[in-house]
Motif scaffolding. Structure first.
Motif, PDB file in Angstrom:
ATOM      1  N   ASP A 151      37.593  64.452  44.409  1.00 46.49           N
ATOM      2  CA  ASP A 151      38.443  63.308  44.693  1.00 46.49           C
ATOM      3  C   ASP A 151      39.667  63.740  45.479  1.00 46.49           C
ATOM      4  O   ASP A 151      39.810  64.904  45.852  1.00 46.49           O
ATOM      5  CB  ASP A 151      38.823  62.589  43.397  1.00 46.49           C
ATOM      6  CG  ASP A 151      39.590  63.492  42.429  1.00 46.49           C
ATOM      7  OD1 ASP A 151      40.150  64.515  42.893  1.00 46.49           O
ATOM      8  OD2 ASP A 151      39.626  63.193  41.221  1.00 46.49           O
ATOM      9  N   THR A 152      40.598  62.786  45.699  1.00 46.30           N
ATOM     10  CA  THR A 152      41.772  63.098  46.506  1.00 46.30           C
ATOM     11  C   THR A 152      42.704  64.091  45.817  1.00 46.30           C
ATOM     12  O   THR A 152      43.582  64.676  46.453  1.00 46.30           O
ATOM     13  CB  THR A 152      42.543  61.809  46.827  1.00 46.30           C
ATOM     14  OG1 THR A 152      42.842  61.107  45.604  1.00 46.30           O
ATOM     15  CG2 THR A 152      41.718  60.905  47.745  1.00 46.30           C
ATOM     16  N   ARG A 196      41.915  70.630  51.447  1.00 43.58           N
ATOM     17  CA  ARG A 196      43.140  69.847  51.614  1.00 43.58           C
ATOM     18  C   ARG A 196      43.337  69.473  53.078  1.00 43.58           C
ATOM     19  O   ARG A 196      43.786  68.346  53.389  1.00 43.58           O
ATOM     20  CB  ARG A 196      44.331  70.636  51.076  1.00 43.58           C
ATOM     21  CG  ARG A 196      45.646  69.830  51.107  1.00 43.58           C
ATOM     22  CD  ARG A 196      46.777  70.573  50.431  1.00 43.58           C
ATOM     23  NE  ARG A 196      46.538  70.668  48.979  1.00 43.58           N
ATOM     24  CZ  ARG A 196      46.249  71.801  48.355  1.00 43.58           C
ATOM     25  NH1 ARG A 196      46.156  72.936  49.041  1.00 43.58           N
ATOM     26  NH2 ARG A 196      46.047  71.808  47.059  1.00 43.58           N
ATOM     27  N   LEU A 199      41.270  66.519  53.801  1.00 43.51           N
ATOM     28  CA  LEU A 199      41.873  65.300  53.276  1.00 43.51           C
ATOM     29  C   LEU A 199      43.005  64.808  54.169  1.00 43.51           C
ATOM     30  O   LEU A 199      43.130  63.608  54.450  1.00 43.51           O
ATOM     31  CB  LEU A 199      42.417  65.550  51.866  1.00 43.51           C
ATOM     32  CG  LEU A 199      41.432  65.461  50.696  1.00 43.51           C
ATOM     33  CD1 LEU A 199      42.129  65.848  49.406  1.00 43.51           C
ATOM     34  CD2 LEU A 199      40.856  64.046  50.591  1.00 43.51           C
ATOM     35  N   PRO A 228      35.182  64.799  54.997  1.00 41.84           N
ATOM     36  CA  PRO A 228      35.870  63.704  54.292  1.00 41.84           C
ATOM     37  C   PRO A 228      34.931  62.513  54.094  1.00 41.84           C
ATOM     38  O   PRO A 228      34.116  62.191  54.958  1.00 41.84           O
ATOM     39  CB  PRO A 228      37.027  63.366  55.230  1.00 41.84           C
ATOM     40  CG  PRO A 228      36.564  63.795  56.584  1.00 41.84           C
ATOM     41  CD  PRO A 228      35.672  64.985  56.360  1.00 41.84           C
ATOM     42  N   THR A 236      40.428  58.065  53.570  1.00 44.84           N
ATOM     43  CA  THR A 236      39.740  59.179  52.924  1.00 44.84           C
ATOM     44  C   THR A 236      39.825  59.010  51.424  1.00 44.84           C
ATOM     45  O   THR A 236      40.917  59.010  50.841  1.00 44.84           O
ATOM     46  CB  THR A 236      40.367  60.522  53.340  1.00 44.84           C
ATOM     47  OG1 THR A 236      40.312  60.644  54.755  1.00 44.84           O
ATOM     48  CG2 THR A 236      39.621  61.686  52.711  1.00 44.84           C
TER      49      THR A 236
END
Length: 822
Positions: A151-152, A196, A199, A228, A236
């Motif tokens: 997940d984010t 990262r 993202l 992504p 995203t």
């Protein structure tokens, strides 16, 4: 499917009774846009039977508002239509309703050889959506690569079965954790930084890393892609990690890199100890933690090993070792020491079997060997050696020694691929060791051969005064293929030759002997310098072909620098005429000569370089110079000016200044040059040839221009006899009259003007008759009643030698008579 009795125009498109054929609507359209085939699935989709649609324009099926009409029309009219069309279109059904669906059209060639379009569309089926979702879930979970979704917050949400297998954890045990929390380490932190970036940028990222994994004895290499995942609004929402295990490919690349390094580093010299040490240096630490190289004592001493595998206890001399620890504390023997290895030891066993062996230290044979040698057993226990490989050093069917590879810091034992790599590296080293072993013997052989091929004395000549010197390279470099020669030519001329065959050893010396013989043969034909080098270039190419395709013998150290496939050489060829004082020179990749004029000016002659012999590429070029009497020509090989102590330009300046100094004799000048330029340890052979030119004055040369008239023969005979009488050779006058008469008569009868006669008083009496014809005469056997054909035979019997040479305007026939008074 259609019934067999269906009329031809009712039949659907058939590509075989394939499973699920009815799930795809298919039609074919020719290059004019006419439907040629129509299957049952297409009928079910639009309602048209094949008989109703085949033969009609396909554009009639397109709804008027469909933008595909223009695209289809453009594709049909285009001289180079695309190979494929795709998109969504609106089609008319048979009942007048419309349907929007996706079409895929391929342009290809029909079985009849005509271009056509194959149009396909999947027929919608009930329940596809639910089934597709299940397949997508299965493909993620059971896919062949390692995949996970984060997940984010970069916390794991989904993991497939392969990731669970690699990590040794179930998805539920990893859900909600970050990568560094699942697999701590710098590699995981690097992977998280890459995720990262994906993202933050919304762009896919690639990642290559190697990391230790639970349950695996060594790190695994991975090639990963981070992509992504976007939500319905284009933001995203997560990232997907897909990784492939590339450990096998990485290991293979590492082994190839090590093998390539071995090919570069092993065998840099012809020194046995250094070559063995290079093998050990390359193998540690990339392949092993401790390596030793032991040779049979006879091999290390340069002798010939006994044929066949050794039996019983084996005496071996330690010549090299290398360890991951400084000073090789694992070594029981110091370099140079000799030890007896029991017949059951790995070293003795591999030599007896003549093949490589892989052992664990716990094996009974190794344990027994260690027990009988307490110092070795102590070393094994101290450093924890657990795996060894013993590889025999064999070259050209001969066993030279053994290389032993051991591991104690590497936790994993040697594998079969490691053994193959060690065999390849050791085989390369064995050839180099065998070359070094043979080298000393080969050097002595090459020196003896070269000295037998070089001229022992230089022939006396009225054209030049010559001295020469040849110095072989030191023992570390090997004997080269340098040579020099002084060749007497017709007309009191002389040829000066200096050459250098590429490489060292017996092969280079043998090639030098063949080239020297070839130069003498070609010089006897009286070719111009550039023509002679051209023929010599062809000869070298033939020799290279013979060496490549023939049974050139066993490779050894003497082939260093001269490959089996190619022989190369450089050469400088000069012809000096003491009558005209003209010197013709040409060179093939050889250093230019130095000319010292009588006033002491030393000049490096600017001659066209020409390619080295054996390339068969650019032509050679002859340069003609007129030399003052008493000029000095210095011809040399590149060993004289090529030295680590000075650059080439500095060496040439030293050579010029030394040659310009006054000297009591040419011998003294030659010694002075060598003293100035000869390095302490020459790495190449050195040949030096000094020639001081002389001139044959008018008092020793007589020349006549003769008209094209048979009546002139008598006058030519008479004037030749008078000139010989003036020189004090009355007893040879009659013979000279006969020779002059025959040669002048042949020129008038068979050749073209201008006709010239020249007599030269040299070490012999020389008669030359020149004419404007390029046709060379030849001896023939005259029959009993022939009225001609005996002239040249008579000349050949009356003279010491005779021949012909081509000139710029025709040819010259010459003959030499002995001059007893000279």
């Amino acid at each position: 499917m259609t019934r067999p009795d269906t009329p031809r125009d009712e039949r659907s498109v058939r590509s075989g009774d394939l499973l699920g054929e009815g799930a795809t609507a298919k039609a074919t359209v020719d290059e004019h846009g006419i439907v040629t085939q129509w299957n049952e699935a297409a009928r079910g989709l639009l309602g048209y039977r094949p008989a109703e649609i085949v033969g009609r324009p396909a554009a009639e099926l397109l709804h008027g508002s469909s933008p595909a009409r223009a695209e289809v029309s453009a594709a049909l009219r285009s001289p180079s239509p695309p190979a494929r069309l795709n998109g969504r279109v609106t089609l008319l059904r048979r009942d007048g309703s419309t349907v929007e669906l996706g079409l895929l059209a391929h342009r290809h060639t029909s079985s009849a050889g005509a271009p056509e379009w194959l149009i396909v569309s999947a027929v919608p089926r009930a329940g596809d959506t639910a089934r597709d979702e299940e397949l997508m879930r299965r493909s993620f979970l059971e896919g062949p690569c390692t995949m996970a979704v984060y997940d984010t917050g970069l916390r794991l949400r989904w993991a497939n079965h392969d990731l669970e297998r690699v990590m040794g954890l179930a998805q539920e045990e990893m859900r909600g954790l970050r990568i560094p929390e699942i697999l701590p380490g710098p590699e995981s932190e690097s992977a998280e930084r890459t995720m990262r970036r994906a993202l933050e940028t919304g762009e896919g990222q690639r990642l290559e890393l190697a990391t230790p994994m639970p349950g695996h004895p060594h790190p695994l290499a991975w090639s990963a892609v981070v992509a992504p995942l976007l939500d319905d609004e284009g933001r995203t929402a997560a990232v997907m990690l897909s990784a492939h295990d590339t450990t096998a490919q990485l290991t293979a690349r590492q082994r190839l890199t090590l093998l390539n390094e071995a090919s570069v580093r092993i065998g840099s010299t012809l020194d046995i100890d250094r070559t063995a040490q290079e093998l050990a240096d390359v193998a540690v630490p990339a392949l092993a933690d401790f390596v030793t190289v032991d040779l049979l004592p006879a091999v290390h001493d340069g002798g010939e090993p006994r044929p066949g595998p050794p039996g019983g206890h084996v005496l071996l001399r330690r010549v090299a070792c290398r360890s991951v620890f400084a000073g090789c504390p694992e070594a029981v023997l110091e370099p140079g020491q000799v030890a007896a290895y029991p017949e059951f030891s790995p070293a003795a066993e591999c030599l007896k079997a003549e093949r490589a062996m892989r052992n664990r230290v716990t094996d009974p044979a190794v344990a027994r060997w260690a027990d009988e040698a307490p110092e070795r057993a102590a070393m094994i226990r101290r450093f924890g050696l657990h795996s060894t490989m013993a590889v025999p050093l064999r070259a050209r069917g001969t066993t030279l020694g053994v290389a032993t590879f051991s591991r104690h810091r590497h936790p994993e034992p040697f594998e079969q691929d490691d053994l193959l790599l060690a065999e390849e590296m050791t085989a390369r080293a064995a050839v180099c060791v065998d070359n070094a072993r043979r080298y000393t013997h080969e050097r002595h052989t090459a020196l003896a051969l070269q000295r037998s091929l070089l001229p022992r004395t230089l022939p006396p000549s009225a054209a030049v005064e010559v001295v020469s010197s040849y110095r072989p390279a030191d023992s570390r470099s090997g004997v080269g293929g340098d040579w020099f020669d002084v060749i007497r030519l017709s007309g009191a001329r002389v040829a000066l030759v200096v050459g250098d065959v590429v490489g060292h050893g017996v092969r280079a010396s043998a090639a030098m002997g063949r080239l020297r013989t070839a130069v003498r043969t070609l010089a006897d034909v009286d070719l111009a310098p550039d023509e002679l080098l051209t023929h010599l270039d062809d000869l070298i190419n033939h020799l290279s072909d013979e060496t490549e395709s023939g049974t050139g013998g066993t490779d050894s150290a003497e082939t260093v620098g001269v490959t089996n496939a190619q022989i190369g050489a450089t050469c400088l060829y000069a012809v000096y005429d003491p009558v005209s004082r003209r010197c013709s020179l040409a060179r093939a990749g050889h250093p230019p000569p130095v000319l010292v004029t009588p006033d002491g000016t030393a000049t490096l002659l600017d001659l066209p370089g020409g390619p080295p012999l054996g390339l068969g590429s650019l032509p050679f070029e002859t340069v003609e110079l007129e030399l003052p009497e008493g000029s000095l020509l210095a011809l040399y090989t590149d060993g004289l000016i090529g030295s680590r102590e000075r650059d080439v330009d500095g060496a040439i300046d030293t050579l010029r200044s030394t040659l310009a100094q006054p000297a009591a004799s040419l011998d003294g000048l030659c010694e002075a040059v060598l003293a100035k330029l000869l390095p302490g340890h020459p790495t190449d052979d050195i040949a030096l040839l000094l020639a001081r030119t002389r001139r044959l004055g008018a008092e020793r040369v007589a020349t006549w221009e003769l008209p094209d008239d048979p009546a002139v023969v008598a006058r030519a005979r008479r004037e030749a006899a008078e000139r010989l009488a003036a020189w004090g050779f009355e007893e040879s006058a009659f013979t000279m009259e006969v020779v002059v008469g025959e040669l002048v008569t042949n020129a008038i009868r068979h050749a073209t003007p201008p006709i010239g006669l020249r007599l030269i008083h040299d070490r012999a009496l020389i008669c030359e008759v020149s004419d404007g014809s390029a046709t060379a005469p030849h001896l023939r056997r005259a029959r009993a009643f022939d009225e001609s054909g005996r002239g040249l035979l008579l000349v050949a019997q009356l003279t010491e030698s005779w021949g012909t040479r081509q000139t710029a305007t025709g040819k010259t026939i010459w003959a030499e008579l002995a001059a007893p008074a000279l």
